[in-house]
Design a protein around this motif. Structure first.
Motif, PDB file in Angstrom:
ATOM      1  N   GLU A  10       0.837  -1.204   0.000  1.00 38.99           N
ATOM      2  CA  GLU A  10       0.000   0.000   0.000  1.00 38.99           C
ATOM      3  C   GLU A  10       0.874   1.257   0.000  1.00 38.99           C
ATOM      4  O   GLU A  10       0.472   2.290  -0.528  1.00 38.99           O
ATOM      5  CB  GLU A  10      -0.946  -0.014   1.192  1.00 38.99           C
ATOM      6  CG  GLU A  10      -2.019  -1.084   1.057  1.00 38.99           C
ATOM      7  CD  GLU A  10      -2.968  -1.114   2.236  1.00 38.99           C
ATOM      8  OE1 GLU A  10      -3.098  -0.084   2.932  1.00 38.99           O
ATOM      9  OE2 GLU A  10      -3.585  -2.172   2.450  1.00 38.99           O
ATOM     10  N   GLU A  11       2.044   1.168   0.599  1.00 35.54           N
ATOM     11  CA  GLU A  11       3.027   2.261   0.577  1.00 35.54           C
ATOM     12  C   GLU A  11       4.224   1.798  -0.240  1.00 35.54           C
ATOM     13  O   GLU A  11       5.365   1.839   0.207  1.00 35.54           O
ATOM     14  CB  GLU A  11       3.421   2.633   2.000  1.00 35.54           C
ATOM     15  CG  GLU A  11       2.276   3.222   2.796  1.00 35.54           C
ATOM     16  CD  GLU A  11       2.698   3.637   4.197  1.00 35.54           C
ATOM     17  OE1 GLU A  11       3.862   4.018   4.374  1.00 35.54           O
ATOM     18  OE2 GLU A  11       1.839   3.583   5.084  1.00 35.54           O
ATOM     19  N   LYS A  12       3.941   1.361  -1.446  1.00 39.94           N
ATOM     20  CA  LYS A  12       4.922   0.713  -2.314  1.00 39.94           C
ATOM     21  C   LYS A  12       6.164   1.539  -2.593  1.00 39.94           C
ATOM     22  O   LYS A  12       7.255   1.001  -2.688  1.00 39.94           O
ATOM     23  CB  LYS A  12       4.266   0.272  -3.614  1.00 39.94           C
ATOM     24  CG  LYS A  12       3.624   1.396  -4.396  1.00 39.94           C
ATOM     25  CD  LYS A  12       2.786   0.825  -5.520  1.00 39.94           C
ATOM     26  CE  LYS A  12       1.664   1.742  -5.887  1.00 39.94           C
ATOM     27  NZ  LYS A  12       0.489   1.635  -5.081  1.00 39.94           N
ATOM     28  N   HIS A  15       8.502   1.304   0.403  1.00 39.83           N
ATOM     29  CA  HIS A  15       9.035  -0.019   0.736  1.00 39.83           C
ATOM     30  C   HIS A  15       9.627  -0.770  -0.450  1.00 39.83           C
ATOM     31  O   HIS A  15      10.525  -1.598  -0.255  1.00 39.83           O
ATOM     32  CB  HIS A  15       7.931  -0.885   1.364  1.00 39.83           C
ATOM     33  CG  HIS A  15       7.399  -0.321   2.631  1.00 39.83           C
ATOM     34  ND1 HIS A  15       8.094  -0.368   3.819  1.00 39.83           N
ATOM     35  CD2 HIS A  15       6.241   0.331   2.904  1.00 39.83           C
ATOM     36  CE1 HIS A  15       7.382   0.215   4.767  1.00 39.83           C
ATOM     37  NE2 HIS A  15       6.254   0.655   4.226  1.00 39.83           N
ATOM     38  N   TYR A  16       9.131  -0.537  -1.651  1.00 37.90           N
ATOM     39  CA  TYR A  16       9.503  -1.377  -2.790  1.00 37.90           C
ATOM     40  C   TYR A  16       9.896  -0.581  -4.039  1.00 37.90           C
ATOM     41  O   TYR A  16       9.768  -1.082  -5.154  1.00 37.90           O
ATOM     42  CB  TYR A  16       8.340  -2.314  -3.141  1.00 37.90           C
ATOM     43  CG  TYR A  16       8.010  -3.292  -2.050  1.00 37.90           C
ATOM     44  CD1 TYR A  16       8.936  -4.221  -1.608  1.00 37.90           C
ATOM     45  CD2 TYR A  16       6.747  -3.290  -1.452  1.00 37.90           C
ATOM     46  CE1 TYR A  16       8.630  -5.125  -0.606  1.00 37.90           C
ATOM     47  CE2 TYR A  16       6.429  -4.196  -0.455  1.00 37.90           C
ATOM     48  CZ  TYR A  16       7.374  -5.109  -0.033  1.00 37.90           C
ATOM     49  OH  TYR A  16       7.074  -6.002   0.954  1.00 37.90           O
ATOM     50  N   PHE A  17      10.387   0.617  -3.868  1.00 44.56           N
ATOM     51  CA  PHE A  17      10.703   1.462  -5.013  1.00 44.56           C
ATOM     52  C   PHE A  17      11.694   0.794  -5.967  1.00 44.56           C
ATOM     53  O   PHE A  17      11.488   0.769  -7.181  1.00 44.56           O
ATOM     54  CB  PHE A  17      11.249   2.813  -4.542  1.00 44.56           C
ATOM     55  CG  PHE A  17      11.469   3.784  -5.656  1.00 44.56           C
ATOM     56  CD1 PHE A  17      10.393   4.398  -6.277  1.00 44.56           C
ATOM     57  CD2 PHE A  17      12.749   4.081  -6.103  1.00 44.56           C
ATOM     58  CE1 PHE A  17      10.582   5.293  -7.314  1.00 44.56           C
ATOM     59  CE2 PHE A  17      12.940   4.973  -7.147  1.00 44.56           C
ATOM     60  CZ  PHE A  17      11.867   5.575  -7.749  1.00 44.56           C
ATOM     61  N   THR A  18      12.771   0.238  -5.434  1.00 42.66           N
ATOM     62  CA  THR A  18      13.796  -0.391  -6.266  1.00 42.66           C
ATOM     63  C   THR A  18      13.230  -1.573  -7.046  1.00 42.66           C
ATOM     64  O   THR A  18      13.509  -1.742  -8.237  1.00 42.66           O
ATOM     65  CB  THR A  18      14.982  -0.856  -5.399  1.00 42.66           C
ATOM     66  OG1 THR A  18      15.515   0.284  -4.712  1.00 42.66           O
ATOM     67  CG2 THR A  18      16.075  -1.502  -6.222  1.00 42.66           C
ATOM     68  N   GLU A  52      -0.016   3.114 -12.412  1.00 48.18           N
ATOM     69  CA  GLU A  52       0.076   2.813 -10.982  1.00 48.18           C
ATOM     70  C   GLU A  52      -0.101   1.307 -10.760  1.00 48.18           C
ATOM     71  O   GLU A  52      -1.142   0.754 -11.100  1.00 48.18           O
ATOM     72  CB  GLU A  52      -1.013   3.583 -10.234  1.00 48.18           C
ATOM     73  CG  GLU A  52      -0.910   3.528  -8.748  1.00 48.18           C
ATOM     74  CD  GLU A  52       0.186   4.408  -8.175  1.00 48.18           C
ATOM     75  OE1 GLU A  52       0.664   4.091  -7.087  1.00 48.18           O
ATOM     76  OE2 GLU A  52       0.564   5.407  -8.820  1.00 48.18           O
ATOM     77  N   PRO A  53       0.922   0.637 -10.195  1.00 49.89           N
ATOM     78  CA  PRO A  53       0.760  -0.782  -9.884  1.00 49.89           C
ATOM     79  C   PRO A  53       0.039  -0.971  -8.545  1.00 49.89           C
ATOM     80  O   PRO A  53       0.246  -0.199  -7.601  1.00 49.89           O
ATOM     81  CB  PRO A  53       2.204  -1.291  -9.801  1.00 49.89           C
ATOM     82  CG  PRO A  53       2.995  -0.095  -9.392  1.00 49.89           C
ATOM     83  CD  PRO A  53       2.278   1.097  -9.962  1.00 49.89           C
ATOM     84  N   PHE A  54      -0.803  -1.994  -8.496  1.00 49.24           N
ATOM     85  CA  PHE A  54      -1.525  -2.336  -7.271  1.00 49.24           C
ATOM     86  C   PHE A  54      -1.401  -3.828  -7.036  1.00 49.24           C
ATOM     87  O   PHE A  54      -1.177  -4.593  -7.969  1.00 49.24           O
ATOM     88  CB  PHE A  54      -3.012  -1.955  -7.385  1.00 49.24           C
ATOM     89  CG  PHE A  54      -3.243  -0.482  -7.418  1.00 49.24           C
ATOM     90  CD1 PHE A  54      -3.357   0.249  -6.254  1.00 49.24           C
ATOM     91  CD2 PHE A  54      -3.345   0.181  -8.641  1.00 49.24           C
ATOM     92  CE1 PHE A  54      -3.568   1.610  -6.290  1.00 49.24           C
ATOM     93  CE2 PHE A  54      -3.554   1.546  -8.687  1.00 49.24           C
ATOM     94  CZ  PHE A  54      -3.661   2.264  -7.506  1.00 49.24           C
TER      95      PHE A  54
END
Length: 108
Positions: A10-12, A15-18, A52-54
Motif C-alpha cells: 500500500e506504501e509501495k 518499501h519497494y521502489f527499487t 500505478e501498480p496495485f
C-alpha cells in the motif's frame, strides 16, 4: 531483497521502489526487443509514466493506466488498434515482471 508483504505494498514507493523500478525496466527491455522501439519509448514516456501498480491478495498485481491512455501518446503516429494491442501487451509484461521481481506466484 526483503520478503514481499502485501500490506507494505500500500506504501509501495516507500518499501519497494527499487523492485518496482526493476520490474518496469525489465518489461521495457523485453518489449523494446520485440516491438518498434519508437512506439515502446512513446508508451513508456507518455502513458506508463502515469501508471500505478496495485496488489490484491485475491487478484494479484494489476497496473492501472491514466485516463484516456491512447490520447496521451503524441510522440508516435500509430493507429488506435495497434496502440491498444501493444499497450495491453506491455501492461501484461509489467505484471509478469512484478511477479518475477517479488518472487511470488500469481493467484489461480
Amino acid at each position: 531483497m526483503a520478503e514481499f508483504d502485501p500490506e507494505k505494498f500500500e506504501e509501495k514507493y516507500a518499501h519497494y521502489f527499487t523492485e518496482l523500478q526493476r520490474a518496469y525496466k525489465n518489461a521495457f527491455e523485453s518489449m523494446n526487443d520485440q516491438y518498434d522501439s519508437e512506439l515502446i519509448h512513446g508508451i513508456d514516456q507518455q502513458i506508463l509514466n502515469e501508471s500505478e501498480p496495485f496488489y490484491d491478495e485475491e487478484t494479484g498485481f494489476r497496473v492501472e493506466l491514466p485516463d484516456d491512455p491512447t490520447e496521451r501518446l503524441t510522440a508516435v503516429v500509430v493507429d488506435d488498434e495497434k496502440l491498444r494491442e501493444t499497450l495491453d501487451r506491455y501492461v501484461d509484461e509489467i505484471e509478469t515482471h512484478l511477479y518475477e521481481v517479488f518472487d511470488i506466484q500469481p493467484p489461480e
